[in-house]
Design a protein around this motif. Structure first.
Motif, PDB file in Angstrom:
ATOM      1  N   VAL A 197       0.622  -1.307   0.316  1.00 34.81           N
ATOM      2  CA  VAL A 197      -0.052  -0.394  -0.465  1.00 34.81           C
ATOM      3  C   VAL A 197       1.105   0.842   0.348  1.00 34.81           C
ATOM      4  N   GLU A 198       2.406   1.373   0.644  1.00 33.19           N
ATOM      5  CA  GLU A 198       3.155   3.031   1.614  1.00 33.19           C
ATOM      6  C   GLU A 198       3.758   2.646   0.077  1.00 33.19           C
ATOM      7  N   LEU A 199       4.572   2.102  -0.661  1.00 34.99           N
ATOM      8  CA  LEU A 199       5.630   1.909  -1.243  1.00 34.99           C
ATOM      9  C   LEU A 199       5.041   1.945  -3.105  1.00 34.99           C
ATOM     10  N   HIS A 200       3.943   0.590  -3.061  1.00 31.33           N
ATOM     11  CA  HIS A 200       3.278   0.621  -4.564  1.00 31.33           C
ATOM     12  C   HIS A 200       2.405   1.701  -4.882  1.00 31.33           C
ATOM     13  N   GLU A 201       1.649   1.248  -4.439  1.00 28.63           N
ATOM     14  CA  GLU A 201       0.340   1.766  -4.809  1.00 28.63           C
ATOM     15  C   GLU A 201       0.095   3.847  -3.851  1.00 28.63           C
ATOM     16  N   ARG A 202       0.958   3.916  -3.135  1.00 24.74           N
ATOM     17  CA  ARG A 202       1.087   5.747  -3.261  1.00 24.74           C
ATOM     18  C   ARG A 202       2.138   6.284  -3.826  1.00 24.74           C
ATOM     19  N   ARG A 203       3.331   5.384  -3.809  1.00 23.02           N
ATOM     20  CA  ARG A 203       4.487   5.934  -4.052  1.00 23.02           C
ATOM     21  C   ARG A 203       5.531   4.901  -5.523  1.00 23.02           C
ATOM     22  N   HIS A 204       4.496   4.244  -5.497  1.00 25.21           N
ATOM     23  CA  HIS A 204       4.968   4.108  -7.209  1.00 25.21           C
ATOM     24  C   HIS A 204       5.977   3.551  -7.494  1.00 25.21           C
ATOM     25  N   ARG A 205       6.002   2.753  -6.444  1.00 24.43           N
ATOM     26  CA  ARG A 205       7.438   2.041  -5.960  1.00 24.43           C
ATOM     27  C   ARG A 205       7.771   0.824  -6.260  1.00 24.43           C
ATOM     28  N   GLN A 206       6.837  -0.434  -6.544  1.00 26.42           N
ATOM     29  CA  GLN A 206       6.852  -1.570  -6.598  1.00 26.42           C
ATOM     30  C   GLN A 206       7.932  -1.985  -6.026  1.00 26.42           C
ATOM     31  N   GLU A 207       9.340  -1.892  -6.952  1.00 26.87           N
ATOM     32  CA  GLU A 207      10.917  -2.415  -6.594  1.00 26.87           C
ATOM     33  C   GLU A 207      11.247  -2.251  -4.674  1.00 26.87           C
ATOM     34  N   LEU A 208      10.446  -1.964  -4.357  1.00 27.33           N
ATOM     35  CA  LEU A 208      11.078  -1.406  -2.896  1.00 27.33           C
ATOM     36  C   LEU A 208      10.326  -2.807  -1.852  1.00 27.33           C
ATOM     37  N   ALA A 209       8.859  -2.408  -2.371  1.00 29.74           N
ATOM     38  CA  ALA A 209       7.298  -3.113  -1.265  1.00 29.74           C
ATOM     39  C   ALA A 209       8.005  -4.475  -2.075  1.00 29.74           C
ATOM     40  N   LEU A 210       8.527  -4.943  -2.869  1.00 31.23           N
ATOM     41  CA  LEU A 210       8.556  -6.173  -2.846  1.00 31.23           C
ATOM     42  C   LEU A 210      10.026  -6.719  -2.366  1.00 31.23           C
ATOM     43  N   ALA A 211      11.111  -5.668  -2.548  1.00 27.73           N
ATOM     44  CA  ALA A 211      12.344  -5.578  -1.455  1.00 27.73           C
ATOM     45  C   ALA A 211      12.161  -5.088   0.214  1.00 27.73           C
ATOM     46  N   GLY A 212      11.008  -5.045   0.850  1.00 30.57           N
ATOM     47  CA  GLY A 212      10.253  -5.286   1.752  1.00 30.57           C
ATOM     48  C   GLY A 212      10.201  -6.819   1.969  1.00 30.57           C
ATOM     49  N   CYS A 213       9.094  -7.218   1.305  1.00 28.92           N
ATOM     50  CA  CYS A 213       8.347  -8.976   1.682  1.00 28.92           C
ATOM     51  C   CYS A 213       9.968  -9.402   1.397  1.00 28.92           C
ATOM     52  N   LEU A 214      10.732  -9.328   0.663  1.00 32.49           N
ATOM     53  CA  LEU A 214      11.605 -10.236   0.600  1.00 32.49           C
ATOM     54  C   LEU A 214      12.634  -9.773   1.501  1.00 32.49           C
ATOM     55  N   LEU A 215      12.863  -8.735   2.806  1.00 31.20           N
ATOM     56  CA  LEU A 215      13.110  -8.240   3.664  1.00 31.20           C
ATOM     57  C   LEU A 215      12.127  -9.464   4.474  1.00 31.20           C
TER      58      LEU A 215
END
Length: 286
Positions: A243-261
């Protein structure tokens, strides 16, 4: 009837001509090649052939198929439909702390880290897999169109691994198996996504459903409390990333990196608490 990927409370028969996600009238952007969702409307037109359109499957469908195939393999090697803890597939795939690290007195093996993942595709009985696959169907078909396949898969596997960590943290010497860790994760993510899109948690039924599942986890015997709580917490966190990184900031790579972490921390934590020595497996949690 499918529901809009951005508004899960709205049914729709229209899909984005680019990515295929269901969209409601508020999310439709007319183009020369059909209606597009807000994200694809900002991107260049992608060529999609008949072959790519007809061969596309949802991740939740693939996960259900894999679980069913693995369960059939369990039955073929010793697990009964009514439930049993035997068979080659079960013994080599169930989560069991001493089999990951240290000295395993049961003779199962050591340093078998694949169990952190394979336990999420094993089931103890026909009822066990039936309930889990019904839950995966119910939640998966709502969440995946809402956030996209890559995000959905990332949340599912991060939650599965976090559930393995939680199960080992609570009971490292008890064999644990079942897809419920990943399912609890996508359920937690669905709550976060729905809340971010203005869908009332209690009126939509998600809040009461969460309470019922938590009550079931805490009161029914042979249920992995650590596994369910671990999967749920990971799903809530990964849902927040989406929600915060992909949908609101349009940074899907960061959202996926968070899931990977989350997944990496879960693996490291699971190995750390797996236990040094264990007796013969006694009992099973799901």
């Amino acid at each position: 009837m499918a529901v809009c990927y951005r508004h899960p409370n709205r049914e729709t028969g229209v899909s984005c001509s680019s990515c295929g996600r269901p969209i409601c009238p508020d999310c439709m952007t007319p183009t020369s090649v059909g209606m597009r969702c807000p994200e694809c409307a900002r991107e260049r037109t992608k060529v999609r052939t008949v072959r790519t359109l007809t061969s596309r499957y949802h991740a939740w469908e693939v996960l259900i198929a894999i679980n069913v195939i693995v369960f059939l393999a369990e039955v073929a090697t010793g697990v009964t439909l009514g439930g049993s803890d035997s068979g080659w597939v079960y013994l080599h795939g169930v989560l069991y702390g001493p089999a990951l690290t240290g000295s395993d007195l049961a003779g199962v093996g050591t340093h078998q880290y694949w169990r952190l993942l394979t336990d999420g595709f094993l089931h103890a009985s026909l009822i066990h897999i039936g309930l889990n696959m019904l839950s995966l169907w119910f939640v998966g078909r709502v969440l995946e169109p809402a956030i996209g396949t890559r995000n959905f898969v990332a949340i599912y596997f991060a939650s599965l691994l976090a559930g393995s960590f939680g199960a080992l943290l609570f009971s490292p010497d008890i064999p644990t198996l079942g897809a419920s860790t990943g399912i609890f994760g996508i359920f937690g993510a669905l709550i976060v996504v729905a809340n971010a899109r203005g869908i009332p948690i209690w009126q939509s039924g998600l809040g009461p459903m969460l309470l019922i599942n938590l009550l079931f986890t805490l009161t029914v015997s042979d249920v992995s409390v650590g596994g369910h709580i671990g999967g749920l917490m990971a799903g809530l966190l990964c849902g927040w990333f989406i929600v915060e990184l992909h949908e609101r900031r349009h940074r899907q790579e960061l959202a996926l990196a968070g899931c990977l972490l989350v997944a990496v921390i879960s693996i490291v934590g699971a190995i750390a608490v797996a236990g040094g020595a264990g007796l013969a497996p006694n009992g099973i949690t799901i």
